[in-house]
Scaffold this active site. Sequence first.
Site, short mmCIF file in Angstrom:
data_model
loop_
_atom_site.label_atom_id
_atom_site.label_comp_id
_atom_site.label_asym_id
_atom_site.label_seq_id
_atom_site.Cartn_x
_atom_site.Cartn_y
_atom_site.Cartn_z
N GLY A 10 0.85 -1.11 0.22
CA GLY A 10 -0.05 0.00 0.12
C GLY A 10 0.89 1.25 -0.02
N TYR A 133 -16.47 3.53 7.47
CA TYR A 133 -15.12 3.15 7.56
C TYR A 133 -14.54 3.70 8.79
CZ TYR A 133 -10.15 4.66 6.47
OH TYR A 133 -9.02 4.84 6.65
N1 LIG Z 1 -4.87 6.71 2.33
C1 LIG Z 1 -5.31 7.84 3.25
O1 LIG Z 1 -5.54 8.98 2.98
C2 LIG Z 1 -5.54 7.52 4.73
C3 LIG Z 1 -5.87 8.57 5.64
C4 LIG Z 1 -6.05 8.04 6.91
C5 LIG Z 1 -5.69 7.00 7.27
N2 LIG Z 1 -5.39 5.97 6.52
C6 LIG Z 1 -4.85 4.66 7.09
O2 LIG Z 1 -3.58 4.45 6.81
C7 LIG Z 1 -3.33 3.09 6.47
C8 LIG Z 1 -2.80 2.96 5.29
O3 LIG Z 1 -3.45 3.35 4.05
P1 LIG Z 1 -2.88 3.45 2.64
O4 LIG Z 1 -3.52 4.49 1.90
O5 LIG Z 1 -1.57 3.27 2.57
O6 LIG Z 1 -3.57 1.99 2.03
P2 LIG Z 1 -3.52 1.33 0.46
O7 LIG Z 1 -2.70 1.88 -0.19
O8 LIG Z 1 -5.26 1.67 0.40
O9 LIG Z 1 -3.41 0.00 0.91
C9 LIG Z 1 -4.03 -1.00 1.59
C10 LIG Z 1 -3.11 -2.20 1.97
O10 LIG Z 1 -4.01 -3.20 2.58
C11 LIG Z 1 -3.97 -4.30 2.17
N3 LIG Z 1 -5.21 -5.14 2.23
C12 LIG Z 1 -6.50 -4.59 2.22
N4 LIG Z 1 -7.52 -5.64 2.35
C13 LIG Z 1 -6.63 -6.58 2.99
C14 LIG Z 1 -7.00 -8.04 3.28
N5 LIG Z 1 -8.19 -8.22 3.16
N6 LIG Z 1 -5.96 -8.75 3.92
C15 LIG Z 1 -4.63 -8.28 3.87
N7 LIG Z 1 -4.17 -7.00 3.60
C16 LIG Z 1 -5.23 -6.18 2.67
C17 LIG Z 1 -3.75 -4.01 0.70
O11 LIG Z 1 -3.02 -5.23 -0.14
P3 LIG Z 1 -3.31 -5.71 -1.58
O12 LIG Z 1 -2.88 -4.11 -2.33
O13 LIG Z 1 -2.24 -6.41 -1.64
O14 LIG Z 1 -4.44 -5.94 -1.90
C18 LIG Z 1 -3.08 -3.08 0.87
O15 LIG Z 1 -1.39 -3.29 1.01
C19 LIG Z 1 -4.72 2.49 6.37
O16 LIG Z 1 -4.82 1.81 7.61
C20 LIG Z 1 -5.66 3.54 6.35
O17 LIG Z 1 -6.93 3.14 7.19
C21 LIG Z 1 -4.97 6.24 5.24
#
Ligand SMILES: NC(=O)c1ccc[n+]([C@@H]2O[C@H](COP(=O)([O-])OP(=O)(O)OC[C@H]3O[C@@H](n4cnc5c(N)ncnc54)[C@H](OP(=O)(O)O)[C@@H]3O)[C@@H](O)[C@H]2O)c1
Length: 291
Positions: A10, A133
């Site tokens: 991610g 969410y």
């Molecule tokens: N993006 C934002 O703006 C934001 C803001 C606030 C908080 N967050 C938090 O920050 C964290 C990282 O966000 P991000 O944007 O880096 O996430 P992301 O790019 O959407 O990546 C999500 C990751 O979770 C994995 N994943 C999803 N479903 C899964 C499952 N069933 N089993 C195992 N792995 C799974 C995905 O694996 P695959 O790709 O291999 O499927 C991917 O590696 C998250 O916890 C999110 O809630 C994000």
Amino acid sequence: MRIFVTGGSGLLGSKVAEFAVERGYDVYSGYHNHKPEFGKAVKFDLADADGIAKVISEVRPDVIIHSAALTDVDRCEVEKDLAYRINAEGTRAVAEAARKLNAFLVYVSTDYVFDGVRGMYREEDETNPVNHYGYTKLAGEQHCQDFCIARTCVIYGAKPASGKVNFVLWLIDRLEKGESVRIVTDQFITPTLNTNLAKMILECAERRLKGIFHLAGATRVSRFEFAKEIAEVFGLDENLIIPSKMDEINWIAKRPRDSSLDVSKAMEYLKEKPFDLRKALKVLKKELFGG
Ligand SMILES: NC(=O)c1ccc[n+]([C@@H]2O[C@H](COP(=O)([O-])OP(=O)(O)OC[C@H]3O[C@@H](n4cnc5c(N)ncnc54)[C@H](OP(=O)(O)O)[C@@H]3O)[C@@H](O)[C@H]2O)c1
């Protein structure tokens, strides 16, 4: 030190894994669909609690950075059970596995635990999610009270293994093509560069810092102001950015109006400080294009 990073494919987890490898740690990188670039790839499913326990007991990490989640806010609103299974129950299984091994856990949470009425939230402020969410991520927090909970906001950066495009990359692409974009002026955030965040999170893990930390960018902006800054730093045409309002957008899930995070605690405690927006965008420009 052995580190297990969930969400290693991610936007955030890929950078945590990359820097952890650079720092000489023994890194395992968890994924579901997209093989991570850094660390030893471990396929697992957060929706399968038994599978999580098995994988973590085999890896035997000293530290877990739990960055994986179902992050598609509208999908969480539609597939409520799946979102709860992954974000809440999956996190419970990760935390239980960590406790069994006496491993330290950093759980990555979100600004969406707040309702967005006031903004500039501090760690001790009352939570009140306005969508599913946020509700599932807050439920995840409840399973991690004895560890580190790192809440962040609107992450951006270079494209990870998953290929997911974030706001900054999307905007650069549209403006480079000379296409106009409508961006809301009434939603406020503290956008966060993934590399800055990854380093803050690794520091929390290395120093075993317990409790809640708001780890985000240090500048509160509207989405519109954010877009203008991006255009300026990347030398793109700002006139293509047209102001719009939140109620013009057909989101499935409700969004908080102002989910900006106050990062004073991180500023005080961490060596790796939250970047202000201008600095973060300049760093990203270097990361993407060198120089
Ligand atoms: N993006 C934002 O703006 C934001 C803001 C606030 C908080 N967050 C938090 O920050 C964290 C990282 O966000 P991000 O944007 O880096 O996430 P992301 O790019 O959407 O990546 C999500 C990751 O979770 C994995 N994943 C999803 N479903 C899964 C499952 N069933 N089993 C195992 N792995 C799974 C995905 O694996 P695959 O790709 O291999 O499927 C991917 O590696 C998250 O916890 C999110 O809630 C994000």
